[in-house]
Design a protein around this motif. Structure first.
Motif, PDB file in Angstrom:
ATOM      1  N   GLN A  49       0.848  -1.193   0.000  1.00 26.06           N
ATOM      2  CA  GLN A  49       0.000   0.000   0.000  1.00 26.06           C
ATOM      3  C   GLN A  49       0.883   1.242   0.000  1.00 26.06           C
ATOM      4  O   GLN A  49       1.497   1.570   1.016  1.00 26.06           O
ATOM      5  N   PRO A  50       0.985   1.939  -1.104  1.00 31.62           N
ATOM      6  CA  PRO A  50       1.805   3.149  -1.148  1.00 31.62           C
ATOM      7  C   PRO A  50       1.139   4.278  -0.362  1.00 31.62           C
ATOM      8  O   PRO A  50      -0.081   4.325  -0.222  1.00 31.62           O
ATOM      9  N   ALA A  51       1.968   5.170   0.156  1.00 31.34           N
ATOM     10  CA  ALA A  51       1.434   6.316   0.883  1.00 31.34           C
ATOM     11  C   ALA A  51       0.865   7.340  -0.097  1.00 31.34           C
ATOM     12  O   ALA A  51       1.221   7.378  -1.278  1.00 31.34           O
ATOM     13  N   ILE A  52      -0.034   8.176   0.394  1.00 27.26           N
ATOM     14  CA  ILE A  52      -0.645   9.241  -0.399  1.00 27.26           C
ATOM     15  C   ILE A  52       0.059  10.546  -0.080  1.00 27.26           C
ATOM     16  O   ILE A  52       0.236  10.897   1.098  1.00 27.26           O
ATOM     17  N   ASP A  53       0.472  11.260  -1.107  1.00 26.55           N
ATOM     18  CA  ASP A  53       1.113  12.559  -0.896  1.00 26.55           C
ATOM     19  C   ASP A  53       0.096  13.557  -0.359  1.00 26.55           C
ATOM     20  O   ASP A  53      -1.063  13.568  -0.780  1.00 26.55           O
ATOM     21  N   ALA A  54       0.531  14.411   0.554  1.00 34.27           N
ATOM     22  CA  ALA A  54      -0.384  15.342   1.215  1.00 34.27           C
ATOM     23  C   ALA A  54      -1.026  16.332   0.258  1.00 34.27           C
ATOM     24  O   ALA A  54      -2.098  16.870   0.544  1.00 34.27           O
ATOM     25  N   ASP A  55      -0.389  16.588  -0.886  1.00 34.10           N
ATOM     26  CA  ASP A  55      -0.934  17.541  -1.857  1.00 34.10           C
ATOM     27  C   ASP A  55      -1.882  16.886  -2.870  1.00 34.10           C
ATOM     28  O   ASP A  55      -2.367  17.559  -3.777  1.00 34.10           O
ATOM     29  N   THR A  56      -2.145  15.606  -2.715  1.00 25.95           N
ATOM     30  CA  THR A  56      -3.021  14.892  -3.648  1.00 25.95           C
ATOM     31  C   THR A  56      -4.464  15.401  -3.535  1.00 25.95           C
ATOM     32  O   THR A  56      -5.002  15.485  -2.432  1.00 25.95           O
ATOM     33  N   PRO A  57      -5.135  15.729  -4.642  1.00 30.15           N
ATOM     34  CA  PRO A  57      -6.540  16.174  -4.570  1.00 30.15           C
ATOM     35  C   PRO A  57      -7.433  15.072  -3.997  1.00 30.15           C
ATOM     36  O   PRO A  57      -7.188  13.881  -4.211  1.00 30.15           O
ATOM     37  N   VAL A  58      -8.478  15.479  -3.285  1.00 26.55           N
ATOM     38  CA  VAL A  58      -9.331  14.495  -2.626  1.00 26.55           C
ATOM     39  C   VAL A  58     -10.073  13.615  -3.631  1.00 26.55           C
ATOM     40  O   VAL A  58     -10.402  12.467  -3.329  1.00 26.55           O
ATOM     41  N   ALA A  59     -10.334  14.131  -4.831  1.00 26.23           N
ATOM     42  CA  ALA A  59     -10.991  13.310  -5.853  1.00 26.23           C
ATOM     43  C   ALA A  59     -10.098  12.126  -6.225  1.00 26.23           C
ATOM     44  O   ALA A  59     -10.582  11.004  -6.408  1.00 26.23           O
ATOM     45  N   GLU A  60      -8.801  12.368  -6.324  1.00 30.08           N
ATOM     46  CA  GLU A  60      -7.865  11.275  -6.620  1.00 30.08           C
ATOM     47  C   GLU A  60      -7.768  10.316  -5.440  1.00 30.08           C
ATOM     48  O   GLU A  60      -7.630   9.106  -5.623  1.00 30.08           O
ATOM     49  N   VAL A  61      -7.826  10.854  -4.220  1.00 30.31           N
ATOM     50  CA  VAL A  61      -7.813   9.999  -3.028  1.00 30.31           C
ATOM     51  C   VAL A  61      -8.997   9.036  -3.061  1.00 30.31           C
ATOM     52  O   VAL A  61      -8.854   7.827  -2.834  1.00 30.31           O
ATOM     53  N   ALA A  62     -10.190   9.557  -3.350  1.00 30.25           N
ATOM     54  CA  ALA A  62     -11.388   8.717  -3.409  1.00 30.25           C
ATOM     55  C   ALA A  62     -11.264   7.652  -4.483  1.00 30.25           C
ATOM     56  O   ALA A  62     -11.665   6.497  -4.288  1.00 30.25           O
TER      57      ALA A  62
END
Length: 453
Positions: free
Chosen positions: A211-224
């Motif tokens: 499970q790769p980490a999510i960069d803090a600047d990633t848009p929430v749409a991409e997170v979802a």
């Protein structure tokens, strides 16, 4: 079925609440309200007129005030905050997790913000300040900084003893995160794996690095999108140096998906998902007047197109009867394509690499549907008006307008997104203008060419 059941449950709750309020007995109202979750209370508050909303808000358990404020729209939240004393607002804010407090903080008065910050310990205040450095609608603002971390060089037994000593875990914890001495993210280990592993095994033997980490600047749409694609329950968030900052859990992602759906549904009508259902008449009038004015301008454009064919309309009255059908069919077809494109853009499924293939497919669909319905409506027009040229113009215009609708439905979202305009908000108005003007111009133009010679 599940959505209908939820709607029925909400309607029943609202009906019971209205009955209790109308009876004038606040005891039953208080008991009813405080059997609900904060999200359900927020939904009911948004469903009530302002005067009843304030009565119910005053009966909510103070311990739930903060959570309820998080679960209502911006305008309703502003209305509720106006009725609260500064001390009540501070108490409500203190009960929230850091990620929820970050969402609420910007809506609070400056004096209250100062009091809230003073009431926090140094660690939590620094966490909050760090979250606020990130742009809204990014992973850095969505994350919860309360995570459990362990070192890679300790044994499972040491971790279990640490957890027992800790006493409790952050809500919705499904895995622990492994970090280096500099708090850099190395991987994770699920609680299930931890409980079933040999106590003597070192944690670094169990690290799950898939499970790769999510960069803090990633848009929430991409997170979802990433959560949906990988069926995650939680995910770590890191900064540009791979330092672990916090985690995002599935409950936050569900809120994102719901907000996106509301935005698309309301944006198509030029509405804001945070607008109060019972907002004051002047405010609502001003907001809607803008889009009504834009629609009026587009209507004048369509009327101007019709006016250029005044001659054929005067001589062939049937054209005035049939031309709205052409425009309507184009509007429906275009809306279908536009909705599909907006959804695909939200899911990241559209790119320059596949746009041409998608356009080709939609044009072929429009051509096939156009020919089928052109034959149908042309036959009807021929049977009613006994004019083969009129039927031909009617059918040909149908094909032309459906193709124009397909082209507009594909190109409009791409162009609007490129220039920074939300397609869900502006696409519908422009699309309707295109299909109306193209429908009227093609039908009346062909009628002039075929019938006025």
């Amino acid at each position: 079925m599940a959505e209908t059941a939820l709607q029925d449950r909400t309607a029943k709750q609202l009906r019971l609440l209205e009955q209790a309020l109308d009876s004038g007995r606040l005891g039953p109202v208080k008991r009813l309200v405080n059997t609900l979750s904060p999200a359900e209370i927020g939904n009911l508050l948004e469903s009530l007129p302002p005067h009843k909303r304030q009565i119910v808000w005053g009966l909510v358990d103070p311990e739930d005030d903060g959570e309820v404020l998080v679960h209502v729209g911006d305008e309703v939240r502003e209305d509720l905050l106006k009725a609260m004393d500064p001390d009540e607002i501070v108490a409500a804010a203190e009960s929230l997790d850091i990620d929820d407090l970050a969402d609420l903080l910007e809506d609070l008065p400056d004096t209250v913000i100062d009091e809230v910050l003073k009431s926090m310990d140094r660690e939590n205040r620094e966490r909050l300040e760090q979250m606020l450095t990130y742009e809204e609608d990014t992973a850095g603002r969505l994350m919860n900084p309360d995570v459990v971390t362990v070192r890679a060089d300790v044994s499972v037994d040491v971790v279990l003893r640490y957890l027992r000593l800790r006493g409790e875990l952050p809500e919705a914890t499904d895995r622990l995160y492994i970090v280096s001495r500099r708090r850099q993210y190395l991987g994770g280990i699920s609680l299930a794996q931890l409980l079933t592993a040999d106590p003597a095994v070192a944690v670094n033997r169990l690290i799950d690095s898939e499970q790769p980490a999510i960069d803090a600047d990633t848009p929430v749409a991409e997170v979802a999108e990433r959560f949906a694609n990988h069926d995650w329950l939680s995910a770590p968030v890191v900064d540009e140096n791979n330092v672990l900052l916090g985690r995002i859990t599935i409950d936050d992602v569900v809120d994102i998906i719901r907000a996106q759906a509301e935005h698309q549904a309301l944006g198509a009508a030029g509405l804001d998902e945070d607008e109060d259902l019972f907002a004051p008449v002047p405010r609502t009038t001003r907001r809607r007047a803008v889009w009504l004015g834009i629609n009026l301008l587009t209507a004048f454009l369509a009327s101007w197109v019709i006016g250029n064919f005044e001659g054929v309309l005067q001589k062939v009255v049937a054209c005035a009867v049939l031309m709205p059908i052409v425009a309507s069919m184009g509007g429906v077809a275009g809306t279908q394509v536009l909705t599909l494109m907006v959804r695909a853009q939200a899911l990241g499924q559209v790119s320059p690499a596949n746009a041409l293939s998608l356009l080709r497919k939609e044009v072929l669909v429009a051509l096939a549907n156009g020919l089928v319905w052109a034959l149908a409506v042309g036959s009807v027009a021929l049977a009613i008006y006994r004019d083969a040229w009129l039927a031909l113009a009617f059918g040909a215009a149908m094909v032309i307008n459906l193709i124009a609708a397909a082209l507009s439905g594909v190109f409009l979202p791409l162009v609007l997104r490129r220039v920074g305009i939300d397609p869900a908000l502006a696409g519908g108005v422009i699309l309707t203008t295109v299909t109306d003007c193209c429908g009227f111009a093609s039908f009346l133009g062909l009628s002039t060419l075929l019938l006025m010679q």
